[in-house]
Design an enzyme around this catalytic site. Structure first.
Site, PDB file in Angstrom:
ATOM      1  N   TYR A  30     -35.532  31.264  70.961  1.00  0.00           N
ATOM      2  CA  TYR A  30     -35.889  32.687  70.873  1.00  0.00           C
ATOM      3  C   TYR A  30     -37.408  32.849  70.801  1.00  0.00           C
ATOM      4  CZ  TYR A  30     -36.332  37.145  68.144  1.00  0.00           C
ATOM      5  OH  TYR A  30     -36.668  38.377  67.648  1.00  0.00           O
ATOM      6  N   PHE A  64     -30.772  48.752  65.921  1.00  0.00           N
ATOM      7  CA  PHE A  64     -31.267  49.100  64.580  1.00  0.00           C
ATOM      8  C   PHE A  64     -32.613  49.837  64.653  1.00  0.00           C
ATOM      9  CE2 PHE A  64     -34.069  47.035  61.225  1.00  0.00           C
ATOM     10  CZ  PHE A  64     -33.793  47.963  60.223  1.00  0.00           C
ATOM     11  N   ILE A  65     -33.624  49.182  65.243  1.00  0.00           N
ATOM     12  CA  ILE A  65     -34.959  49.797  65.294  1.00  0.00           C
ATOM     13  C   ILE A  65     -34.920  51.035  66.194  1.00  0.00           C
ATOM     14  CG2 ILE A  65     -37.364  49.464  66.017  1.00  0.00           C
ATOM     15  CD1 ILE A  65     -37.094  46.492  65.239  1.00  0.00           C
ATOM     16  N   ASN A 101     -39.568  40.957  59.608  1.00  0.00           N
ATOM     17  CA  ASN A 101     -38.366  41.280  58.825  1.00  0.00           C
ATOM     18  C   ASN A 101     -38.289  42.743  58.396  1.00  0.00           C
ATOM     19  OD1 ASN A 101     -38.856  38.176  58.528  1.00  0.00           O
ATOM     20  ND2 ASN A 101     -36.696  38.506  58.069  1.00  0.00           N
ATOM     21  N   LYS A 157     -39.861  34.584  73.558  1.00  0.00           N
ATOM     22  CA  LYS A 157     -40.695  35.745  73.195  1.00  0.00           C
ATOM     23  C   LYS A 157     -42.168  35.418  73.431  1.00  0.00           C
ATOM     24  CE  LYS A 157     -38.106  39.032  70.959  1.00  0.00           C
ATOM     25  NZ  LYS A 157     -37.793  40.340  71.567  1.00  0.00           N
ATOM     26  N   TYR A 195     -29.397  31.747  68.237  1.00  0.00           N
ATOM     27  CA  TYR A 195     -30.476  31.003  68.904  1.00  0.00           C
ATOM     28  C   TYR A 195     -30.079  29.556  69.210  1.00  0.00           C
ATOM     29  CZ  TYR A 195     -33.228  34.851  66.810  1.00  0.00           C
ATOM     30  OH  TYR A 195     -33.691  36.067  66.387  1.00  0.00           O
ATOM     31  N   ILE A 201     -29.434  46.207  81.266  1.00  0.00           N
ATOM     32  CA  ILE A 201     -30.627  46.031  82.123  1.00  0.00           C
ATOM     33  C   ILE A 201     -30.555  44.758  82.974  1.00  0.00           C
ATOM     34  CG2 ILE A 201     -32.215  47.459  80.771  1.00  0.00           C
ATOM     35  CD1 ILE A 201     -33.451  44.717  79.782  1.00  0.00           C
TER      36      ILE A 201
HETATM   37  P1  NAD Z   1     -30.788  45.166  67.634  1.00  0.00           P
HETATM   38  O1  NAD Z   1     -29.945  44.030  68.086  1.00  0.00           O
HETATM   39  O2  NAD Z   1     -30.233  46.071  66.606  1.00  0.00           O
HETATM   40  O3  NAD Z   1     -31.212  46.056  68.893  1.00  0.00           O
HETATM   41  C1  NAD Z   1     -31.345  45.547  70.205  1.00  0.00           C
HETATM   42  C2  NAD Z   1     -30.613  46.503  71.130  1.00  0.00           C
HETATM   43  O4  NAD Z   1     -30.821  46.063  72.482  1.00  0.00           O
HETATM   44  C3  NAD Z   1     -29.084  46.488  70.900  1.00  0.00           C
HETATM   45  O5  NAD Z   1     -28.587  47.798  70.697  1.00  0.00           O
HETATM   46  C4  NAD Z   1     -28.520  45.897  72.194  1.00  0.00           C
HETATM   47  O6  NAD Z   1     -27.262  46.440  72.571  1.00  0.00           O
HETATM   48  C5  NAD Z   1     -29.618  46.243  73.197  1.00  0.00           C
HETATM   49  N1  NAD Z   1     -29.597  45.344  74.344  1.00  0.00           N
HETATM   50  C6  NAD Z   1     -29.660  43.990  74.317  1.00  0.00           C
HETATM   51  N2  NAD Z   1     -29.575  43.503  75.566  1.00  0.00           N
HETATM   52  C7  NAD Z   1     -29.444  44.572  76.388  1.00  0.00           C
HETATM   53  C8  NAD Z   1     -29.307  44.711  77.797  1.00  0.00           C
HETATM   54  N3  NAD Z   1     -29.259  43.630  78.583  1.00  0.00           N
HETATM   55  N4  NAD Z   1     -29.219  45.947  78.310  1.00  0.00           N
HETATM   56  C9  NAD Z   1     -29.234  47.039  77.513  1.00  0.00           C
HETATM   57  N5  NAD Z   1     -29.369  46.971  76.179  1.00  0.00           N
HETATM   58  C10 NAD Z   1     -29.467  45.754  75.620  1.00  0.00           C
HETATM   59  O7  NAD Z   1     -32.176  44.547  67.137  1.00  0.00           O
HETATM   60  P2  NAD Z   1     -33.419  45.240  66.400  1.00  0.00           P
HETATM   61  O8  NAD Z   1     -33.524  44.679  65.037  1.00  0.00           O
HETATM   62  O9  NAD Z   1     -33.384  46.701  66.597  1.00  0.00           O
HETATM   63  O10 NAD Z   1     -34.634  44.610  67.223  1.00  0.00           O
HETATM   64  C11 NAD Z   1     -35.261  45.267  68.311  1.00  0.00           C
HETATM   65  C12 NAD Z   1     -36.372  44.377  68.853  1.00  0.00           C
HETATM   66  O11 NAD Z   1     -37.285  44.013  67.806  1.00  0.00           O
HETATM   67  C13 NAD Z   1     -35.897  43.068  69.474  1.00  0.00           C
HETATM   68  O12 NAD Z   1     -36.666  42.797  70.613  1.00  0.00           O
HETATM   69  C14 NAD Z   1     -36.165  42.032  68.414  1.00  0.00           C
HETATM   70  O13 NAD Z   1     -36.399  40.755  68.970  1.00  0.00           O
HETATM   71  C15 NAD Z   1     -37.411  42.595  67.749  1.00  0.00           C
HETATM   72  N6  NAD Z   1     -37.523  42.137  66.349  1.00  0.00           N
HETATM   73  C16 NAD Z   1     -36.897  42.788  65.324  1.00  0.00           C
HETATM   74  C17 NAD Z   1     -37.049  42.327  64.024  1.00  0.00           C
HETATM   75  C18 NAD Z   1     -36.474  43.031  62.833  1.00  0.00           C
HETATM   76  O14 NAD Z   1     -36.958  42.778  61.742  1.00  0.00           O
HETATM   77  N7  NAD Z   1     -35.488  43.903  62.964  1.00  0.00           N
HETATM   78  C19 NAD Z   1     -37.801  41.182  63.767  1.00  0.00           C
HETATM   79  C20 NAD Z   1     -38.397  40.520  64.831  1.00  0.00           C
HETATM   80  C21 NAD Z   1     -38.264  41.021  66.113  1.00  0.00           C
HETATM   81  N1  UDP Z   2     -30.133  33.125  55.164  1.00  0.00           N
HETATM   82  C1  UDP Z   2     -29.397  32.692  54.040  1.00  0.00           C
HETATM   83  N2  UDP Z   2     -28.118  33.150  53.899  1.00  0.00           N
HETATM   84  C2  UDP Z   2     -27.527  34.000  54.778  1.00  0.00           C
HETATM   85  C3  UDP Z   2     -28.281  34.440  55.914  1.00  0.00           C
HETATM   86  C4  UDP Z   2     -29.586  33.980  56.064  1.00  0.00           C
HETATM   87  O1  UDP Z   2     -29.886  31.915  53.210  1.00  0.00           O
HETATM   88  O2  UDP Z   2     -26.362  34.376  54.555  1.00  0.00           O
HETATM   89  C5  UDP Z   2     -31.553  32.690  55.303  1.00  0.00           C
HETATM   90  C6  UDP Z   2     -31.964  32.083  56.643  1.00  0.00           C
HETATM   91  O3  UDP Z   2     -31.692  30.697  56.668  1.00  0.00           O
HETATM   92  C7  UDP Z   2     -33.448  32.387  56.676  1.00  0.00           C
HETATM   93  C8  UDP Z   2     -33.565  33.732  55.964  1.00  0.00           C
HETATM   94  O4  UDP Z   2     -32.345  33.864  55.205  1.00  0.00           O
HETATM   95  O5  UDP Z   2     -34.148  31.422  55.903  1.00  0.00           O
HETATM   96  C9  UDP Z   2     -33.732  34.937  56.860  1.00  0.00           C
HETATM   97  O6  UDP Z   2     -32.733  34.941  57.842  1.00  0.00           O
HETATM   98  P1  UDP Z   2     -32.520  36.094  58.917  1.00  0.00           P
HETATM   99  O7  UDP Z   2     -31.238  35.805  59.628  1.00  0.00           O
HETATM  100  O8  UDP Z   2     -32.632  37.431  58.319  1.00  0.00           O
HETATM  101  O9  UDP Z   2     -33.669  35.939  60.012  1.00  0.00           O
HETATM  102  P2  UDP Z   2     -35.106  35.246  60.116  1.00  0.00           P
HETATM  103  O10 UDP Z   2     -35.997  35.855  59.090  1.00  0.00           O
HETATM  104  O11 UDP Z   2     -34.923  33.766  59.912  1.00  0.00           O
HETATM  105  O12 UDP Z   2     -35.516  35.578  61.502  1.00  0.00           O
END
Ligand code: NAD
Ligand code: UDP
Length: 389
Positions: free
Chosen positions: A185, A25-26, A214, A189, A105, A77
């Site tokens: 998790y 996603f990111i 988020n 981290k 998790y 990786i």
């Molecule tokens: P995502 O799951 O969409 O992206 C992670 C990508 O990493 C996936 O495409 C997956 O295929 C790839 N990946 C995982 N393991 C791999 C491996 N062993 N080898 C190669 N590729 C691998 O998640 P995201 O939302 O894009 O998050 C990216 C990062 O940001 C993560 O580290 C996540 O913990 C952190 N993060 C994101 C959010 C958010 O709000 N989206 C919040 C907190 C932390």
């Molecule tokens: N949650 C919910 N209904 C759903 C999915 C998630 O009530 O169908 C709640 C979850 O328990 C948490 C919040 O929504 O309190 C955010 O969840 P998310 O999976 O987005 O990740 P988090 O912010 O906890 O990392």
């Protein structure tokens, strides 16, 4: 393209960026931004490329505006000897790879810990040994629960910001007991953050740690049964989108009382670009990246998404749009939750002058318009096939 300058007025040299997890996603939004608005090159590594295929050369002779500035390397990786070579070819490494959906998790704690700690170790090591700068993606979840959550519900100190605002250099990391495997998790981290910080202190690794709060928007996770497993549980945006698309009730876990601040992915990507292009201001720092103005309870999020979706789809909402479920029923044993997540913005403001812009309503409107346009027809088709069979 006009030459780019950094926040201190210096010209920015084009970089080669090794982006691990570029297909997520990111990663997909960051690749898009780097291709559209900068001269940087991306070596994208991931197991999947579906979310960035539109950026890769199609192979039919069509030349995309950014030419071959992005290359995709399909690899895991965990076990791929190409990783070190790709890091050596780069000026900067961005590590996004992780298992990061809460449903995993407590149900796949070993995979979660391996993915977020063990698999990141070689990346840190290769960066340190080869003198490469690292931007590592951590999470706001390393803060765990707020101090205020341990006070009685009606205690006046719960209203005091020092009991809930999350500050990179001052807040403690408060997790539940070991049998609450939700925290596998956050704990993994936290340990990789500590390791990176120590590599910086002892071996001079140039690093930046990002704690996303988020981030949401188009291409987040998957819609179960359409572009992901039908039994899969993605993060809340995709869970609620899936229910709205199928005209089902949105499930509120444990009453939907937990609070979150949501930020639009495009705002957050601006912050990451500032980190990429301003190493002198970003190195050695841990940055909260979130939108403190967009706080809601999960119940309020469900209500707002229902209203916005009704507007974009031009379909009336259900009479009773939500239903309560217990966390045990929804996630299984060992689930626990962060109560409240408001980022302190002092450090990112001071170092990078960055602020989020988009309101929750606006970001939901553009995201749900995308969900409706992308998935609406496919869902109608699978639902009518299910009725016919
Ligand atoms: P995502 O799951 O969409 O992206 C992670 C990508 O990493 C996936 O495409 C997956 O295929 C790839 N990946 C995982 N393991 C791999 C491996 N062993 N080898 C190669 N590729 C691998 O998640 P995201 O939302 O894009 O998050 C990216 C990062 O940001 C993560 O580290 C996540 O913990 C952190 N993060 C994101 C959010 C958010 O709000 N989206 C919040 C907190 C932390
Ligand atoms: N949650 C919910 N209904 C759903 C999915 C998630 O009530 O169908 C709640 C979850 O328990 C948490 C919040 O929504 O309190 C955010 O969840 P998310 O999976 O987005 O990740 P988090 O912010 O906890 O990392």
């Amino acid at each position: 393209m006009v030459s780019r300058i950094d926040l201190d007025g210096n010209p920015i040299k084009p970089l080669t960026i090794c982006m691990i997890g570029a297909g997520g996603f990111i990663g997909s939004h960051l690749c898009e931004k780097l291709m559209n608005d900068t001269p940087h090159r991306v070596l994208g590594l991931d197991v999947y490329s579906d979310k960035i295929n539109h950026l890769l050369q199609p192979g039919d002779g069509t030349v995309l505006p950014w030419g071959d500035r992005i290359q995709f390397h399909k690899l895991n990786i965990k076990h791929d000897s190409r990783l070190e070579g790709l890091i050596k070819m780069s000026d900067l490494v961005i590590n996004l790879a992780a298992i990061c959906t809460p449903a995993d998790y407590n149900t796949r704690p070993l995979d979660t810990i391996y993915s977020n700690f063990i698999d990141a170790l070689p990346v840190v090591k290769y960066c340190s040994e080869n003198g490469k700068r690292l931007i590592h993606f951590s999470t706001c979840e390393v803060y765990g629960k707020t101090i205020g959550s341990f006070l009685p519900k009606d205690h006046p100190l719960r209203q005091d910001p020092s009991y809930y605002i999350l500050k990179e250099d001052a807040s403690p990391c408060i997790f539940g007991s070991i049998e609450k495997q939700r925290w596998s998790y956050a704990c993994a981290k936290q340990l990789i953050e500590r390791l990176i910080y120590a590599e910086g202190a002892e071996n001079g690794l140039e690093f930046t740690i990002v704690r996303p709060f988020n981030w949401i928007g188009p291409r987040m996770d998957f819609i179960p049964g359409i572009d992901g497993p039908s039994e899969g549980v993605p993060r809340v945006l995709a869970c609620f989108s899936n229910a709205l698309l199928r005209r089902q009730q949105l499930k509120l876990v444990d009453g939907g009382e937990s609070q979150r601040t949501f930020i639009y992915i495009k705002d957050a990507i601006e912050a990451v670009l500032l980190m990429i292009e301003n190493p002198a201001r970003a190195n050695g720092h841990i940055f909260n990246v979130g939108n403190p103005n967009n706080e809601v309870t999960v119940r309020q999020l469900a209500e707002m998404m229902t209203e916005v979706y009704s507007k974009v789809s031009e379909e009336p909402p259900l009479d009773v749009p939500t239903v309560d479920v217990s966390s045990k029923e929804f996630y299984g044993m060992g689930y626990d939750d962060s109560d409240k997540r408001i980022p302190d913005m002092t450090i990112i403001n001071k170092q990078l002058g960055w602020n989020p812009k988009t309101s929750l309503w606006d970001l939901l409107e553009s995201t749900l318009t995308y969900q409706h346009r992308t998935y609406g027809e496919a869902i109608k088709k699978t639902m009518s096939e299910a009725i016919a069979s």
